[in-house]
Design a protein around this motif. Structure first.
Motif, PDB file in Angstrom:
ATOM      1  N   THR A   1       0.803  -1.226   0.000  1.00 20.84           N
ATOM      2  CA  THR A   1       0.000   0.000   0.000  1.00 20.84           C
ATOM      3  C   THR A   1       0.831   1.270   0.000  1.00 20.84           C
ATOM      4  OG1 THR A   1      -0.141  -0.037   2.423  1.00 20.84           O
ATOM      5  CG2 THR A   1      -1.889  -1.154   1.199  1.00 20.84           C
ATOM      6  N   ALA A   2       2.081   1.181   0.396  1.00 21.20           N
ATOM      7  CA  ALA A   2       2.926   2.377   0.456  1.00 21.20           C
ATOM      8  C   ALA A   2       4.387   1.980   0.291  1.00 21.20           C
ATOM      9  CB  ALA A   2       2.731   3.103   1.790  1.00 21.20           C
ATOM     10  N   ASP A   3       5.160   2.887  -0.298  1.00 25.99           N
ATOM     11  CA  ASP A   3       6.593   2.635  -0.500  1.00 25.99           C
ATOM     12  C   ASP A   3       7.340   3.100   0.746  1.00 25.99           C
ATOM     13  OD1 ASP A   3       9.041   2.069  -1.562  1.00 25.99           O
ATOM     14  OD2 ASP A   3       9.145   3.872  -2.811  1.00 25.99           O
ATOM     15  N   VAL A   4       7.418   2.220   1.744  1.00 30.16           N
ATOM     16  CA  VAL A   4       8.046   2.586   3.005  1.00 30.16           C
ATOM     17  C   VAL A   4       9.285   1.729   3.238  1.00 30.16           C
ATOM     18  CG1 VAL A   4       5.881   3.342   4.039  1.00 30.16           C
ATOM     19  CG2 VAL A   4       6.598   0.978   4.308  1.00 30.16           C
ATOM     20  N   SER A   5      10.215   2.246   4.009  1.00 32.63           N
ATOM     21  CA  SER A   5      11.453   1.539   4.308  1.00 32.63           C
ATOM     22  C   SER A   5      11.225   0.517   5.416  1.00 32.63           C
ATOM     23  CB  SER A   5      12.532   2.533   4.748  1.00 32.63           C
ATOM     24  OG  SER A   5      12.168   3.137   5.975  1.00 32.63           O
ATOM     25  N   THR A   6      12.206  -0.358   5.587  1.00 34.42           N
ATOM     26  CA  THR A   6      12.117  -1.332   6.681  1.00 34.42           C
ATOM     27  C   THR A   6      12.165  -0.647   8.040  1.00 34.42           C
ATOM     28  OG1 THR A   6      14.522  -1.680   6.618  1.00 34.42           O
ATOM     29  CG2 THR A   6      13.157  -3.177   5.305  1.00 34.42           C
ATOM     30  N   THR A   7      12.823   0.525   8.101  1.00 34.01           N
ATOM     31  CA  THR A   7      12.847   1.271   9.362  1.00 34.01           C
ATOM     32  C   THR A   7      11.440   1.709   9.761  1.00 34.01           C
ATOM     33  OG1 THR A   7      15.093   2.077   8.941  1.00 34.01           O
ATOM     34  CG2 THR A   7      13.765   3.318  10.528  1.00 34.01           C
ATOM     35  N   ILE A   8      10.664   2.203   8.784  1.00 37.01           N
ATOM     36  CA  ILE A   8       9.288   2.610   9.064  1.00 37.01           C
ATOM     37  C   ILE A   8       8.448   1.400   9.477  1.00 37.01           C
ATOM     38  CG2 ILE A   8       7.199   3.612   8.098  1.00 37.01           C
ATOM     39  CD1 ILE A   8       9.432   5.615   8.618  1.00 37.01           C
ATOM     40  N   CYS A   9       8.648   0.265   8.790  1.00 32.12           N
ATOM     41  CA  CYS A   9       7.938  -0.962   9.177  1.00 32.12           C
ATOM     42  C   CYS A   9       8.252  -1.324  10.624  1.00 32.12           C
ATOM     43  CB  CYS A   9       8.328  -2.123   8.252  1.00 32.12           C
ATOM     44  SG  CYS A   9       7.672  -1.997   6.575  1.00 32.12           S
ATOM     45  N   GLY A  10       9.530  -1.257  10.978  1.00 29.97           N
ATOM     46  CA  GLY A  10       9.932  -1.576  12.342  1.00 29.97           C
ATOM     47  C   GLY A  10       9.339  -0.613  13.355  1.00 29.97           C
ATOM     48  N   LEU A  11       9.279   0.691  13.001  1.00 32.39           N
ATOM     49  CA  LEU A  11       8.702   1.671  13.914  1.00 32.39           C
ATOM     50  C   LEU A  11       7.216   1.426  14.144  1.00 32.39           C
ATOM     51  CD1 LEU A  11      10.453   4.956  12.694  1.00 32.39           C
ATOM     52  CD2 LEU A  11      10.657   3.907  14.963  1.00 32.39           C
ATOM     53  N   ILE A  12       6.498   1.058  13.076  1.00 28.01           N
ATOM     54  CA  ILE A  12       5.068   0.799  13.221  1.00 28.01           C
ATOM     55  C   ILE A  12       4.836  -0.441  14.075  1.00 28.01           C
ATOM     56  CG2 ILE A  12       2.976   0.133  11.963  1.00 28.01           C
ATOM     57  CD1 ILE A  12       3.885   1.982   9.733  1.00 28.01           C
ATOM     58  N   LEU A  13       5.629  -1.481  13.841  1.00 29.71           N
ATOM     59  CA  LEU A  13       5.531  -2.667  14.693  1.00 29.71           C
ATOM     60  C   LEU A  13       5.911  -2.330  16.132  1.00 29.71           C
ATOM     61  CD1 LEU A  13       7.045  -5.361  12.307  1.00 29.71           C
ATOM     62  CD2 LEU A  13       4.709  -5.298  13.171  1.00 29.71           C
ATOM     63  N   GLY A  14       6.903  -1.467  16.274  1.00 34.66           N
ATOM     64  CA  GLY A  14       7.307  -1.048  17.611  1.00 34.66           C
ATOM     65  C   GLY A  14       6.234  -0.242  18.323  1.00 34.66           C
ATOM     66  N   MET A  15       5.359   0.431  17.560  1.00 36.31           N
ATOM     67  CA  MET A  15       4.262   1.183  18.170  1.00 36.31           C
ATOM     68  C   MET A  15       3.371   0.268  18.996  1.00 36.31           C
ATOM     69  SD  MET A  15       4.179   4.492  17.511  1.00 36.31           S
ATOM     70  CE  MET A  15       2.465   4.999  17.482  1.00 36.31           C
ATOM     71  N   ALA A  16       3.124  -0.933  18.462  1.00 42.67           N
ATOM     72  CA  ALA A  16       2.309  -1.885  19.208  1.00 42.67           C
ATOM     73  C   ALA A  16       2.970  -2.221  20.538  1.00 42.67           C
ATOM     74  CB  ALA A  16       2.089  -3.151  18.390  1.00 42.67           C
ATOM     75  N   GLY A  17       4.289  -2.442  20.507  1.00 41.17           N
ATOM     76  CA  GLY A  17       5.012  -2.730  21.736  1.00 41.17           C
ATOM     77  C   GLY A  17       5.033  -1.551  22.692  1.00 41.17           C
ATOM     78  N   LEU A  18       5.200  -0.339  22.155  1.00 40.60           N
ATOM     79  CA  LEU A  18       5.245   0.853  23.002  1.00 40.60           C
ATOM     80  C   LEU A  18       3.921   1.070  23.724  1.00 40.60           C
ATOM     81  CD1 LEU A  18       6.565   3.484  23.973  1.00 40.60           C
ATOM     82  CD2 LEU A  18       5.747   4.571  21.875  1.00 40.60           C
ATOM     83  N   PHE A  19       2.813   0.961  23.010  1.00 41.24           N
ATOM     84  CA  PHE A  19       1.514   1.190  23.641  1.00 41.24           C
ATOM     85  C   PHE A  19       1.115   0.024  24.537  1.00 41.24           C
ATOM     86  CE2 PHE A  19       1.399   4.707  20.821  1.00 41.24           C
ATOM     87  CZ  PHE A  19       0.512   5.605  21.389  1.00 41.24           C
ATOM     88  N   SER A  20       1.633  -1.163  24.249  1.00 40.09           N
ATOM     89  CA  SER A  20       1.454  -2.268  25.186  1.00 40.09           C
ATOM     90  C   SER A  20       2.151  -1.950  26.507  1.00 40.09           C
ATOM     91  CB  SER A  20       2.015  -3.562  24.584  1.00 40.09           C
ATOM     92  OG  SER A  20       1.966  -4.616  25.511  1.00 40.09           O
ATOM     93  N   ALA A  21       3.332  -1.348  26.402  1.00 40.44           N
ATOM     94  CA  ALA A  21       4.063  -0.962  27.617  1.00 40.44           C
ATOM     95  C   ALA A  21       3.323   0.111  28.395  1.00 40.44           C
ATOM     96  CB  ALA A  21       5.459  -0.476  27.236  1.00 40.44           C
ATOM     97  N   VAL A  22       2.734   1.074  27.683  1.00 35.09           N
ATOM     98  CA  VAL A  22       2.004   2.163  28.348  1.00 35.09           C
ATOM     99  C   VAL A  22       0.820   1.619  29.143  1.00 35.09           C
ATOM    100  CG1 VAL A  22       0.552   4.188  27.947  1.00 35.09           C
ATOM    101  CG2 VAL A  22       2.699   3.933  26.699  1.00 35.09           C
ATOM    102  N   SER A  23       0.022   0.749  28.521  1.00 39.59           N
ATOM    103  CA  SER A  23      -1.150   0.220  29.225  1.00 39.59           C
ATOM    104  C   SER A  23      -0.761  -0.744  30.336  1.00 39.59           C
ATOM    105  CB  SER A  23      -2.102  -0.466  28.238  1.00 39.59           C
ATOM    106  OG  SER A  23      -1.474  -1.544  27.574  1.00 39.59           O
TER     107      SER A  23
END
Length: 407
Positions: free
Chosen positions: A246-268
């Motif tokens: 759906t979008a021309d994104v780098s692996t870094t962006i993919c990793g950051l988006i996946l990391g968002m799930a981990g970050l918000f899991s940590a917050v809750s």
């Protein structure tokens, strides 16, 4: 009394070391997910399903060995099992950097799964044995928060390393080896004391002796976490493919988006004990499914990368409420002599869910014909499951009030 005879009291350093050891426990197998498209390019003869086994097959090894390793820790001690598990996690996980075939990588990833099987149950059991009451509830939340942060660090780090090549992300697993000296210094084997608390509504935990294990809530926790992890790991294993389509994104962006799930899991997870004051465990599970379902639904209907990131964050926030709820409930109803086995069983349930996600994802992809349809479908299912749990919680409360009224 000599200094060596003084009883060990777990302090902040011990807690920090345990949290470090647990950081890779939940999303350790998915750390290299941002590199999966690159691995597919490096091995064009390998199917997407075979490549996905790199992150979904290790959880099968974890699930198959989790109960046994929990029993071993009951017999031979938590600290020994934790050290061996960290070593296996680090060495087997980093082996992918040196290997030249998908089958070899998958073989050693199975041993990575065995190493993971010893992390979550031993750390959870040690926290249960070191602490009690509200302190235990708070630290269980910290434990899940640490696993969420671990997901952020591992997956974002792997996304950055994948900019070099598909091999470098495997080096992130050496983190496990670095934690071993800290475990040797700051973690001690706790004395066995056969006492626990009852976890019913919120954090009111009257002291009681638990002599018999009630298997019904144990099975409920296992099934709940199994289904929840199927939903979570669809994000980890499939979102990189969705983003590349759906979008021309780098692996870094993919990793950051996946990391968002981990970050918000940590917050809750960090604030889990505050939620637990107001909601019963069943209601907490309901909230988890509502949030995970809503997040997956958003990912399935998203039209740009920021919205996909928001959906992934919601999924992580939901998981962060459910995981410590399960651990806290199990630790409160389990006699100490069974703790390792029951926590090992929790690991079995969690990682069977991770493993099953690959098959669920493949079937949904075949049914819907697109990654958007896959996420949309499982999102609706998650919301419906949340409704069922909330209804069950309300009926349970009503039944208790009626019984109390007849006394």
């Amino acid at each position: 009394m000599s200094g060596s005879d003084k009883p060990f009291v777990a302090g902040k350093r011990t807690m920090i070391v345990l949290l470090l050891a647990a950081m890779p426990a939940l999303l350790g197998t998915a750390a290299v997910a941002p590199a999966l498209p690159l691995i597919s390019e490096a091995f064009p003869d390998a199917s997407e399903t075979l490549i996905s086994l790199i992150i979904t097959l290790p959880p099968l090894a974890t699930a198959l060995s989790g109960f046994l390793i929990g029993a071993i820790s009951d017999r031979y001690g938590r600290k020994r099992v934790l050290i061996i598990s960290l070593a296996l996690f680090g060495l087997a996980g980093s082996s992918g950097f040196f290997l030249d075939s998908v089958t070899s990588i998958i073989f050693w990833r199975l041993w990575l799964g065995v190493g993971l099987a010893g992390l979550l149950p031993t750390v959870t059991t040690l926290l249960t044995e070191y602490y009690d009451g509200p302190t235990r509830a708070r630290y269980m939340g910290y434990l899940s928060a640490a696993m969420g942060i671990g997901g952020l660090v591992l997956q974002t780090g792997c996304g950055i390393l994948a900019e070099i090549s598909w091999r470098e992300p495997f080096l992130i697993y050496l983190f496990g080896v670095l934690v071993i000296p800290l475990v040797l210094i700051y973690v001690k084997e706790p004395k066995r004391v056969e006492e626990t608390e009852e976890f019913s509504d919120g954090l009111e935990m009257p002291s009681s002796r638990i002599k018999k294990l009630d298997t019904k809530p144990v099975l409920l926790v296992y099934v709940t976490l199994f289904v929840s992890l199927i939903m979570m790991y669809l994000i980890s294993s499939k979102i990189a493919y969705l983003l590349t389509q759906t979008a021309d994104v780098s692996t870094t962006i993919c990793g950051l988006i996946l990391g968002m799930a981990g970050l918000f899991s940590a917050v809750s997870s960090y604030s889990f004990w505050r939620f637990a004051r107001w909601f019963t465990p069943i209601q907490m599970f309901s909230l988890m499914f509502f949030l995970e379902g809503a997040g997956l639904f958003i990912v399935g209907t998203a039209i740009n990368v920021p919205v996909i990131a928001f959906g992934a964050a919601l999924v992580g926030f939901g998981l962060g409420l459910g995981t410590p709820t399960g651990s806290m409930w199990l630790s409160a109803i389990t006699p100490q002599k069974y703790l390792g086995r029951i926590m090992g069983g929790q690991t079995v349930a969690v990682y069977f869910g991770v493993f099953a996600s690959s098959f669920v994802g493949a079937e949904l992809l075949a049914m819907t014909g697109s990654y958007q349809g896959l996420f949309l479908t499982i999102g609706v299912v998650g919301i419906l499951v949340g409704v069922v749990y909330w209804t069950a919680a309300m009926l349970s409360k009503r039944s208790k009030r009626m019984k109390a009224g007849t006394v």
